[in-house]
Enzyme design. Structure first.
Site, PDB file in Angstrom:
ATOM      1  N   GLN A  16      69.428   9.495  86.798  1.00 12.54           N
ATOM      2  CA  GLN A  16      69.198   8.691  85.599  1.00 12.54           C
ATOM      3  C   GLN A  16      67.758   8.144  85.576  1.00 12.54           C
ATOM      4  O   GLN A  16      67.513   6.968  85.292  1.00 12.54           O
ATOM      5  CB  GLN A  16      70.208   7.550  85.527  1.00 12.54           C
ATOM      6  CG  GLN A  16      71.570   7.967  85.029  1.00 12.54           C
ATOM      7  CD  GLN A  16      71.565   8.332  83.546  1.00 12.54           C
ATOM      8  OE1 GLN A  16      70.763   7.837  82.771  1.00 12.54           O
ATOM      9  NE2 GLN A  16      72.477   9.214  83.153  1.00 12.54           N
ATOM     10  N   SER A  17      66.799   9.008  85.833  1.00 10.54           N
ATOM     11  CA  SER A  17      65.397   8.592  85.927  1.00 10.54           C
ATOM     12  C   SER A  17      64.805   8.261  84.565  1.00 10.54           C
ATOM     13  O   SER A  17      64.747   9.108  83.665  1.00 10.54           O
ATOM     14  CB  SER A  17      64.582   9.712  86.583  1.00 10.54           C
ATOM     15  OG  SER A  17      63.201   9.469  86.459  1.00 10.54           O
TER      16      SER A  17
END
Length: 336
Positions: free
Chosen positions: A75-76
């Site tokens: 979930q960058s």
């Protein structure tokens, strides 16, 4: 500091607002809290990486790159903003996403930032937790060069001396806003992870002789390791700007008491801080960075770290798109 010497593309929505958080300040009983809204930088829902990408993409274009490679956690926020920047300038984008949390739910692996990565047309490949992500990026870059491409590799978080220039510039912006508003900033507080945001802020604020200290609230590493990473990058950034030696070790301070069980793993303090700010200020934080950063700020207020009659700025690094990867974490009421 003449930052126009460095290649830069201008696509961020700047200056970002510097706003008082009056209801949160009253709720906590002081100090006067302000929020620097770097969630409003404009690129694919905004965030702090957009400032870094102005300089990183500027260098990529200057070097004739046609492909961008970067890496991050599943979930960058950085990967999402990089994918958007590459799309904006007509480049292919390859994202290497590392499993740092062990969360394999569909919400986490397909929603939130990952959904936006895909909408921006990025190529996504997964890597196991603990992989040497820099080596993985270099291997991909080598393969692409053999195919005639000219890739530009961006480190995780955009955290190198080029990317950190984005937060040197933010330091200039923040001091100018404080001067215009007549605000004497006693502290800047923000979530610190890959080190680029804090390194840029520290370098810029020291170069300006602002006497404004920065407190990084760590989200991934123990205090000694986090502070050393920030200090090393601060020194490299100052060297890049021909200002070698201006940053001293005492300028870099991180509190890593709010990491919890690990990077990207929720804590009760993060949940409570995130809901409190949403309900008092109408502002969305994120579960990985700014939520833990706000937890640290609130707890330090309760412990008397800041003078009651002082002005403290919380830098909102963005990332609210990540909330949609954690929908089961906040125990919210259903329909009435």
């Amino acid at each position: 500091m003449h930052l126009s010497r460095f290649p830069r593309l201008r696509f961020a929505h700047l200056d970002t607002p510097l706003e008082p958080m009056q209801r949160l300040s009253k709720h906590l009983g002081g100090p006067r809290l302000w929020i620097k809204r770097d969630d409003c930088t404009g690129l694919s829902t905004g965030g702090n990486k957009t400032r870094k990408l102005e300089f990183l993409m500027g260098e990529a274009v200057a070097k004739g790159a046609d492909t961008i490679i970067t890496q991050g956690a599943t979930q960058s926020n950085h990967a999402r903003q990089t994918a958007a920047a590459a799309a904006k300038y007509g480049m292919e984008c390859h994202l290497l996403l590392e499993d740092r949390t062990g969360n394999h739910s569909a919400d986490y692996t397909l929603n939130g930032n990952v959904l936006l990565d895909r909408l921006h047309g990025a190529s996504i490949s997964k890597r196991a937790g603990g992989s040497d992500m820099n080596a993985e990026m270099e291997a991909l870059a080598s393969d692409l060069r053999k195919k005639g491409r000219n890739p530009y590799v961006i480190p995780g978080g955009g955290s190198n001396p080029v990317g950190a220039l984005g937060y040197v510039n933010a330091a200039l912006e923040l001091v100018s806003q404080a001067n215009d508003l007549g605000v004497k900033i006693a502290h800047v507080v923000h979530a610190t992870g890959s080190a680029g945001t804090q390194a840029g802020l520290v370098t810029g604020l020291v170069a300006l002789n602002s006497a404004i200290p920065v407190l990084g609230i760590g989200v991934r590493a123990p205090k000694e390791k986090q502070e050393q990473s920030v200090f090393d990058l601060s020194c490299r950034t100052a060297d890049h700007m021909k200002l070698a030696g201006i940053v001293q070790r005492h300028h870099v301070v991180a509190n890593c008491d709010y990491v919890g069980p690990g990077y990207g793993l929720p804590t009760q303090g993060m949940r409570e801080a995130l809901k409190l700010v949403a309900r008092l200020e109408g502002i969305l934080l994120d579960p990985v960075y700014s939520g833990k950063g706000m937890d640290g700020l609130i707890d330090q207020v309760s412990k008397g770290f800041f003078a009651k009659d002082s002005d403290v700025v919380f830098l909102h690094t963005g990332g609210s798109a990540g909330l949609f990867g954690y929908p089961d974490q906040f125990e919210l009421p259903g329909y009435i």
